[in-house]
Design a protein around this motif. Sequence first.
Motif, PDB file in Angstrom:
ATOM      1  N   GLN A 163       1.021  -1.173  -0.011  1.00 39.55           N
ATOM      2  CA  GLN A 163      -0.016   0.097   0.119  1.00 39.55           C
ATOM      3  C   GLN A 163       1.049   1.155   0.003  1.00 39.55           C
ATOM      4  N   ALA A 164       0.221   2.404  -0.300  1.00 40.45           N
ATOM      5  CA  ALA A 164       0.976   3.605  -0.411  1.00 40.45           C
ATOM      6  C   ALA A 164       0.576   4.482   0.877  1.00 40.45           C
ATOM      7  N   LYS A 165       1.704   5.199   1.583  1.00 32.05           N
ATOM      8  CA  LYS A 165       1.674   5.692   2.728  1.00 32.05           C
ATOM      9  C   LYS A 165       0.373   6.708   2.967  1.00 32.05           C
ATOM     10  N   PRO A 166       0.057   7.436   1.822  1.00 33.48           N
ATOM     11  CA  PRO A 166      -0.877   8.319   2.077  1.00 33.48           C
ATOM     12  C   PRO A 166      -2.136   7.805   2.291  1.00 33.48           C
ATOM     13  N   THR A 167      -2.321   6.619   1.572  1.00 34.12           N
ATOM     14  CA  THR A 167      -3.597   5.862   1.942  1.00 34.12           C
ATOM     15  C   THR A 167      -3.784   5.568   3.395  1.00 34.12           C
ATOM     16  N   LEU A 168      -2.737   5.011   3.748  1.00 30.46           N
ATOM     17  CA  LEU A 168      -2.792   4.613   5.358  1.00 30.46           C
ATOM     18  C   LEU A 168      -2.847   5.966   6.256  1.00 30.46           C
ATOM     19  N   ASP A 169      -2.301   6.928   5.713  1.00 26.93           N
ATOM     20  CA  ASP A 169      -2.502   8.148   6.488  1.00 26.93           C
ATOM     21  C   ASP A 169      -3.923   8.712   6.541  1.00 26.93           C
ATOM     22  N   ALA A 170      -4.523   8.947   5.276  1.00 28.17           N
ATOM     23  CA  ALA A 170      -5.849   9.091   5.248  1.00 28.17           C
ATOM     24  C   ALA A 170      -6.707   8.382   5.858  1.00 28.17           C
ATOM     25  N   VAL A 171      -6.494   6.979   6.243  1.00 25.35           N
ATOM     26  CA  VAL A 171      -7.678   6.263   6.877  1.00 25.35           C
ATOM     27  C   VAL A 171      -7.431   6.321   8.388  1.00 25.35           C
ATOM     28  N   VAL A 172      -6.240   6.547   9.093  1.00 23.17           N
ATOM     29  CA  VAL A 172      -5.685   6.580  10.480  1.00 23.17           C
ATOM     30  C   VAL A 172      -6.382   8.094  10.768  1.00 23.17           C
TER      31      VAL A 172
END
Length: 282
Positions: A163-172
Amino acid sequence: MPKITVAEHAGACYGVQRALDLVQKVAREATGAIHTLGPLIHNPQVVEDLAAEGVTVVSDVPAEPGSTLVLRTHGVVPQVEKTARERGLHVVDATCPYVKRVHHAAERLQQEGYQVLVVGEAGHPEVEAILGHAPGARAVSCAAELDGIELGRRVGVVVQTTQAKPTLDAVVSELMARAGEVCVINTICEATSERQKAARELAASSDVMVVIGGRNSANTTRLATICSASCERTHHIETCDELEASWFAGAEHVGVTAGASTPTAQIDELVASIESLCTSLA
């Protein structure tokens, strides 16, 4: 002739190379049938090459005592491995060690009482395997998908390795506004992050980008998306036969990158093919 640059980080990662080495060793030494449970890696050409060596792909655990079953890099749910051993198969676990780390993280979070969420693509074999290690866990591919989940007070998060880090950041970020406690274990593979960063930087300075790797490969597809954001003339191919000379007309700088399931030999072949096409344009 344009300058052709291969991204600093591109091609087969540690987990993929480890799996290929394991299977080739089995192909040399095993006396019975050899199967991989699903494609070993998301690279059709590599899978075809393995088939030529007698390594066949199966969609379910076979009932062939004495045969060898290789567990793919993406991992499997625990019950699958248990069934294979109960049926008397020789099991070779080619699961990427970094994927194993996600399994352990999901299990630990669940044992500690967290509601487990997996940031990743539902239906992808890696995500399905992770979910199998934390029964009841849910997968979300973006923050918007949280709307369909009833969240508890304590939420634990793991991530599909590609996964891409921006996707994780948005979910968190969205979870922080909704849950009382959020525990995040960032399990994005470092090799994935390196490849994405290198591809992004190369695309920004290239007139044309060529991304080689399986279209069924999540990390390769993501590389193509990343490159397209900076370089409009981005092309995702699986084989060099797909190249078109017109892609390189007027280009001064051509960038090349490859998914984590793409062996070095395929990258070398791609560079040589681009050079040949560009020579024909001169």
